[in-house]
Design a protein around this motif. Structure first.
Motif, PDB file in Angstrom:
ATOM      1  N   LEU A 105      11.087  14.662   0.809  1.00 45.52           N
ATOM      2  CA  LEU A 105       9.726  15.089   0.516  1.00 45.52           C
ATOM      3  C   LEU A 105       8.702  14.350   1.377  1.00 45.52           C
ATOM      4  N   VAL A 106       8.971  13.056   1.696  1.00 44.93           N
ATOM      5  CA  VAL A 106       8.028  12.276   2.506  1.00 44.93           C
ATOM      6  C   VAL A 106       7.922  12.885   3.900  1.00 44.93           C
ATOM      7  N   GLN A 107       9.024  13.299   4.478  1.00 46.31           N
ATOM      8  CA  GLN A 107       9.005  13.917   5.797  1.00 46.31           C
ATOM      9  C   GLN A 107       8.230  15.245   5.753  1.00 46.31           C
ATOM     10  N   THR A 108       8.443  16.018   4.679  1.00 44.26           N
ATOM     11  CA  THR A 108       7.714  17.282   4.543  1.00 44.26           C
ATOM     12  C   THR A 108       6.211  17.030   4.438  1.00 44.26           C
ATOM     13  N   LEU A 109       5.812  15.990   3.678  1.00 46.21           N
ATOM     14  CA  LEU A 109       4.398  15.679   3.518  1.00 46.21           C
ATOM     15  C   LEU A 109       3.780  15.248   4.841  1.00 46.21           C
ATOM     16  N   PHE A 133       0.828  -1.206   0.000  1.00 41.97           N
ATOM     17  CA  PHE A 133       0.000   0.000   0.000  1.00 41.97           C
ATOM     18  C   PHE A 133       0.863   1.257   0.000  1.00 41.97           C
ATOM     19  N   THR A 134       1.871   1.278   0.842  1.00 43.69           N
ATOM     20  CA  THR A 134       2.745   2.446   0.925  1.00 43.69           C
ATOM     21  C   THR A 134       3.463   2.680  -0.394  1.00 43.69           C
ATOM     22  N   GLU A 135       3.920   1.632  -1.042  1.00 43.55           N
ATOM     23  CA  GLU A 135       4.628   1.764  -2.310  1.00 43.55           C
ATOM     24  C   GLU A 135       3.692   2.252  -3.412  1.00 43.55           C
ATOM     25  N   ALA A 136       2.445   1.775  -3.381  1.00 41.80           N
ATOM     26  CA  ALA A 136       1.492   2.174  -4.422  1.00 41.80           C
ATOM     27  C   ALA A 136       1.135   3.646  -4.316  1.00 41.80           C
ATOM     28  N   VAL A 137       1.019   4.176  -3.104  1.00 44.23           N
ATOM     29  CA  VAL A 137       0.611   5.572  -2.922  1.00 44.23           C
ATOM     30  C   VAL A 137       1.796   6.521  -3.010  1.00 44.23           C
ATOM     31  N   LEU A 138       2.889   6.184  -2.354  1.00 45.71           N
ATOM     32  CA  LEU A 138       4.026   7.122  -2.229  1.00 45.71           C
ATOM     33  C   LEU A 138       5.228   6.729  -3.071  1.00 45.71           C
ATOM     34  N   GLY A 139       5.097   5.712  -3.929  1.00 41.03           N
ATOM     35  CA  GLY A 139       6.234   5.195  -4.682  1.00 41.03           C
ATOM     36  C   GLY A 139       7.027   6.239  -5.418  1.00 41.03           C
ATOM     37  N   PRO A 140       6.389   7.127  -6.258  1.00 39.39           N
ATOM     38  CA  PRO A 140       7.200   8.125  -6.998  1.00 39.39           C
ATOM     39  C   PRO A 140       7.973   9.058  -6.077  1.00 39.39           C
ATOM     40  N   MET A 141       7.360   9.441  -4.975  1.00 37.80           N
ATOM     41  CA  MET A 141       8.021  10.357  -4.058  1.00 37.80           C
ATOM     42  C   MET A 141       9.174   9.655  -3.313  1.00 37.80           C
ATOM     43  N   LEU A 142       8.962   8.379  -2.951  1.00 41.58           N
ATOM     44  CA  LEU A 142      10.029   7.632  -2.264  1.00 41.58           C
ATOM     45  C   LEU A 142      11.236   7.465  -3.174  1.00 41.58           C
ATOM     46  N   PRO A 159     -10.410  14.489  -1.503  1.00 47.22           N
ATOM     47  CA  PRO A 159     -10.689  13.747  -0.239  1.00 47.22           C
ATOM     48  C   PRO A 159     -10.236  12.292  -0.255  1.00 47.22           C
ATOM     49  N   GLU A 160     -10.603  11.536  -1.287  1.00 45.29           N
ATOM     50  CA  GLU A 160     -10.235  10.113  -1.273  1.00 45.29           C
ATOM     51  C   GLU A 160      -8.737   9.916  -1.435  1.00 45.29           C
ATOM     52  N   PRO A 161      -8.077  10.545  -2.431  1.00 50.82           N
ATOM     53  CA  PRO A 161      -6.618  10.390  -2.527  1.00 50.82           C
ATOM     54  C   PRO A 161      -5.886  10.916  -1.286  1.00 50.82           C
ATOM     55  N   PHE A 162      -6.402  12.032  -0.736  1.00 49.25           N
ATOM     56  CA  PHE A 162      -5.730  12.595   0.435  1.00 49.25           C
ATOM     57  C   PHE A 162      -5.813  11.639   1.635  1.00 49.25           C
ATOM     58  N   PHE A 163      -6.975  10.919   1.774  1.00 48.40           N
ATOM     59  CA  PHE A 163      -7.066   9.919   2.861  1.00 48.40           C
ATOM     60  C   PHE A 163      -6.007   8.843   2.684  1.00 48.40           C
ATOM     61  N   ARG A 164      -5.864   8.397   1.426  1.00 47.48           N
ATOM     62  CA  ARG A 164      -4.856   7.355   1.169  1.00 47.48           C
ATOM     63  C   ARG A 164      -3.435   7.874   1.450  1.00 47.48           C
ATOM     64  N   VAL A 165      -3.171   9.119   1.027  1.00 47.75           N
ATOM     65  CA  VAL A 165      -1.837   9.702   1.277  1.00 47.75           C
ATOM     66  C   VAL A 165      -1.589   9.826   2.781  1.00 47.75           C
ATOM     67  N   THR A 166      -2.623  10.253   3.531  1.00 44.41           N
ATOM     68  CA  THR A 166      -2.451  10.413   4.987  1.00 44.41           C
ATOM     69  C   THR A 166      -2.112   9.084   5.650  1.00 44.41           C
ATOM     70  N   VAL A 167      -2.858   8.025   5.298  1.00 52.40           N
ATOM     71  CA  VAL A 167      -2.591   6.706   5.875  1.00 52.40           C
ATOM     72  C   VAL A 167      -1.202   6.214   5.469  1.00 52.40           C
ATOM     73  N   ALA A 168      -0.839   6.460   4.196  1.00 50.64           N
ATOM     74  CA  ALA A 168       0.454   5.952   3.704  1.00 50.64           C
ATOM     75  C   ALA A 168       1.619   6.611   4.427  1.00 50.64           C
ATOM     76  N   VAL A 169       1.558   7.952   4.598  1.00 47.15           N
ATOM     77  CA  VAL A 169       2.695   8.613   5.257  1.00 47.15           C
ATOM     78  C   VAL A 169       2.780   8.205   6.725  1.00 47.15           C
ATOM     79  N   ARG A 170       1.645   7.965   7.370  1.00 44.55           N
ATOM     80  CA  ARG A 170       1.689   7.520   8.768  1.00 44.55           C
ATOM     81  C   ARG A 170       2.258   6.096   8.866  1.00 44.55           C
ATOM     82  N   MET A 171       1.844   5.228   7.957  1.00 41.66           N
ATOM     83  CA  MET A 171       2.393   3.877   7.977  1.00 41.66           C
ATOM     84  C   MET A 171       3.894   3.891   7.668  1.00 41.66           C
ATOM     85  N   HIS A 172       4.308   4.766   6.737  1.00 36.93           N
ATOM     86  CA  HIS A 172       5.739   4.861   6.423  1.00 36.93           C
ATOM     87  C   HIS A 172       6.515   5.373   7.635  1.00 36.93           C
TER      88      HIS A 172
END
Length: 637
Positions: free
Chosen positions: A572-576, A553-562, A618-631
């Protein structure tokens, strides 16, 4: 003698003065012979005077021999009395040689002692010698004049030793005789009973024919000397035997005293085991018996018990640890200073090949003999029994508590009363338990963790269940409970606690999510922390306890930024994450990151380029929020 002569009737009688003068001549060795015989010439003719003179000389020689024999006999008796008073062997041998030297009047006198084991003769005492090699002379069996004396047990002599052919010569003996300049030798045996004790020699540095009187005199002296020498030997043996007997009696007395002490110690130690005593009792008992300080250590060589009789003692240094390892292989005492039986001693406490501890006995005045060392080794066995008993009791108690925890967590409520009674037998009121704490520790540390938690606080249950250590407690705050459990067990350890339940029957339902949370954190690489499981319930609801789902899940949402951060060394991940936590306020994020607000805006533009312009919907932002917290959870940010 003149009275027996028949004189012609017509001849005049010999005058009385002449007869008296002749008698004085017979008694006085220093009188002039011609002056005493001259008055007889008036009364006797030439033949008669010659006969009187010949007989006078024979009588004077006999009287001289009798006087000399008397002097020699007196000397022998005096020597016998003097020698009989000596008890030191070396002094006796020197005196024997000195007396023999005075009696026979030769240039050299020496005594060789017979070695009963090697059949050699060793020169023990000399008088008149000057070559040092002669004083170290050893005569092999059967060699030379000395060997002939021993084999025949009779006097042997030679006028010239170089021409002596009655016994084989030895090169070393011949060289020593020549170095000393000896020519004529007389040897007589020192015989006592059927034993040859040695040979007494008289020697001259020129040719000399020993007379029967000289041989008889030296032989008689040797007979006296042999008796005295044998007596001294017997007295020395008697003294040695008496000393050995005295020493044996002292050793026996010491051994008996040591055995009595050991018996009392063994009885006390056995009683300590039977009544459930402790290592402190063993230390006190052993210290009282030996009069030494006693330290008992556990398997980690940490102090377990002590009984001090002085102000100083050995610490567990590398030297002591090495001694423990040597004792571990033998089970015997090892002296820290092998040259001193009063030094400190160490013995390992072992069961089979397992080290359970060690006993260190300090310095003291009482020598540690075999009995004392055996007592220390028995004490180590007692300590091993106590340790095994203690561990067996602890293991049984841990097993019982673990089974009780499993029954509580898996129970269906049908055996409620039975569980409460079992808990009460452990000193726990089951109705007061309201919280479950899960502790993830390696398998080899679980038992130590359970033992440590047993002392955390009263009224709890701790044991193994489902691959982890479980604590059931009456604590109210999960955060403080998790922190205290972690401190009690010791890092590194992962501790997860949950909020208290309303009744103890609900503990089983709380455990499984708690265990899943702990496993999730462990799979994410978090292995040394204390957490509240409530903070991770949303992630468990989304992903369960599967780490693979979280990573995908984390790779699918934040992969380009990672990948951008890895390739360009940016963050950038820390800033997000800070931007999300700051309620999407660039100003707050800038303050949290300690950068200018324009920098945050530039980074957000880069994030939009990488994630796409819709990431703030809203929907993408929810996914981004969960992904950065899990990361952040996985990386510990």
């Amino acid at each position: 003698m003149l009275g027996s002569m028949v004189l012609p009737a017509q001849r005049a009688l010999v005058p009385l003065d002449s007869v008296l003068g002749l008698l004085d001549l017979l008694l006085d060795e220093t009188a002039d012979e011609q002056s005493a015989v001259a008055p007889l010439a008036e009364s006797l003719d030439g033949a008669e005077l010659a006969g009187v003179l010949w007989r006078t000389r024979r009588v004077r020689a006999a009287v001289a021999r009798w006087r000399r024999r008397d002097q020699e006999l007196s000397a022998l008796l005096s020597s016998a009395r003097e020698l009989a008073e000596l008890r030191d062997l070396d002094a006796l041998l020197d005196r024997l040689v000195a007396r023999a030297h005075d009696l026979v009047g030769t240039d050299v006198t020496y005594l060789s002692e017979f070695d009963q084991e090697t059949d050699e003769l060793r020169v023990r005492s000399t008088l008149g010698t000057f070559a040092p090699e002669f004083r170290r002379l050893r005569v092999p069996p059967g060699k030379g004049l000395a060997g002939k004396v021993v084999s025949t047990r009779s006097p042997q002599w030679t006028t010239n030793y170089d021409h002596y052919l009655d016994a084989p010569h030895d090169a070393e003996i011949d060289e020593a005789v020549r170095a000393e300049g000896l020519v004529s030798l007389l040897g007589v045996p020192l015989v006592a009973g059927d034993r040859v004790l040695g040979v007494l020699f008289a020697a001259n540095r020129d040719e000399h024919a020993f007379t029967p009187e000289e041989i008889a005199l030296l032989s008689a002296f040797a007979d006296h000397a042999a008796v005295v020498l044998q007596t001294v030997h017997l007295l020395a043996q008697a003294r040695a035997s008496a000393e050995a007997a005295r020493a044996a009696n002292e050793d026996l007395a010491r051994t008996m005293a040591a055995r009595e002490r050991a018996s009392a110690v063994h009885q006390d130690l056995t009683s300590a085991v039977l009544r459930g005593g402790t290592a402190h009792e063993v230390a006190r008992t052993l210290a009282g018996s030996l009069g030494r300080s006693v330290e008992i250590f556990d398997r980690d060589l940490a102090p377990l018990a002590s009984a001090r009789t002085d102000a100083s003692g050995e610490s567990v240094t590398a030297h002591v640890r090495a001694a423990v390892e040597r004792s571990r292989t033998t089970g015997r005492c090892v002296f820290l200073d092998p040259s001193d039986d009063g030094a400190a001693v160490v013995v390992a406490v072992v069961a089979a090949e397992t080290l359970l501890g060690a006993i260190l006995v300090g310095y003291g005045d009482l020598a540690l003999g075999s009995v004392e060392r055996r007592t220390i080794e028995r004490a180590a066995q007692i300590v091993a029994l106590l340790a095994l008993k203690r561990e067996a009791v602890a293991e049984a108690e841990e097993r019982v508590r673990g089974e009780l925890i499993s029954d509580i967590l898996l129970g269906d409520g049908a055996h409620r009363e039975e569980l409460m009674l079992r808990a009460r037998a452990r000193g726990v009121r089951l109705e007061s338990l309201r919280m479950v704490v899960a502790v993830l520790v390696p398998r080899d540390r679980r038992r130590a963790a359970v033992q440590a938690l047993g002392t955390w606080r009263p009224g709890l249950l701790a044991g193994e269940h489902a691959g982890c250590v479980v604590v059931l407690t009456d604590a109210a705050d999960p955060d403080s409970a998790a922190t205290e459990v972690r401190e009690c067990v010791g890092a590194p350890v992962l501790v997860v606690a949950d909020a208290p339940v309303a009744a103890w029957g609900e503990l089983g339902a709380r455990f499984e999510p708690l265990r899943q949370c702990a496993e999730l954190l462990h799979d994410l690489g978090i292995q040394d922390t204390a957490v509240n499981a409530a903070a991770y319930q949303p992630y468990l609801a989304l992903f369960g306890a599967r780490r693979e789902g979280i990573v995908a899940f984390t790779e699918a949402v934040l992969g380009p930024m990672l990948r951008w951060d890895r390739d360009h060394s940016t963050d950038l991940v820390q800033t997000l994450r800070v931007y999300v936590d700051s309620h999407c306020s660039p100003a707050r994020a800038a303050r949290a990151l300690n950068v200018h607000i324009n920098t945050v805006s530039q980074r957000l533009d880069r994030i939009t380029m990488l994630l796409g312009p819709a990431w703030r919907e809203p929907e993408p932002f929810f996914r981004v929020t969960v992904a950065v917290r899990m990361h952040a959870l996985a990386t510990g940010l």
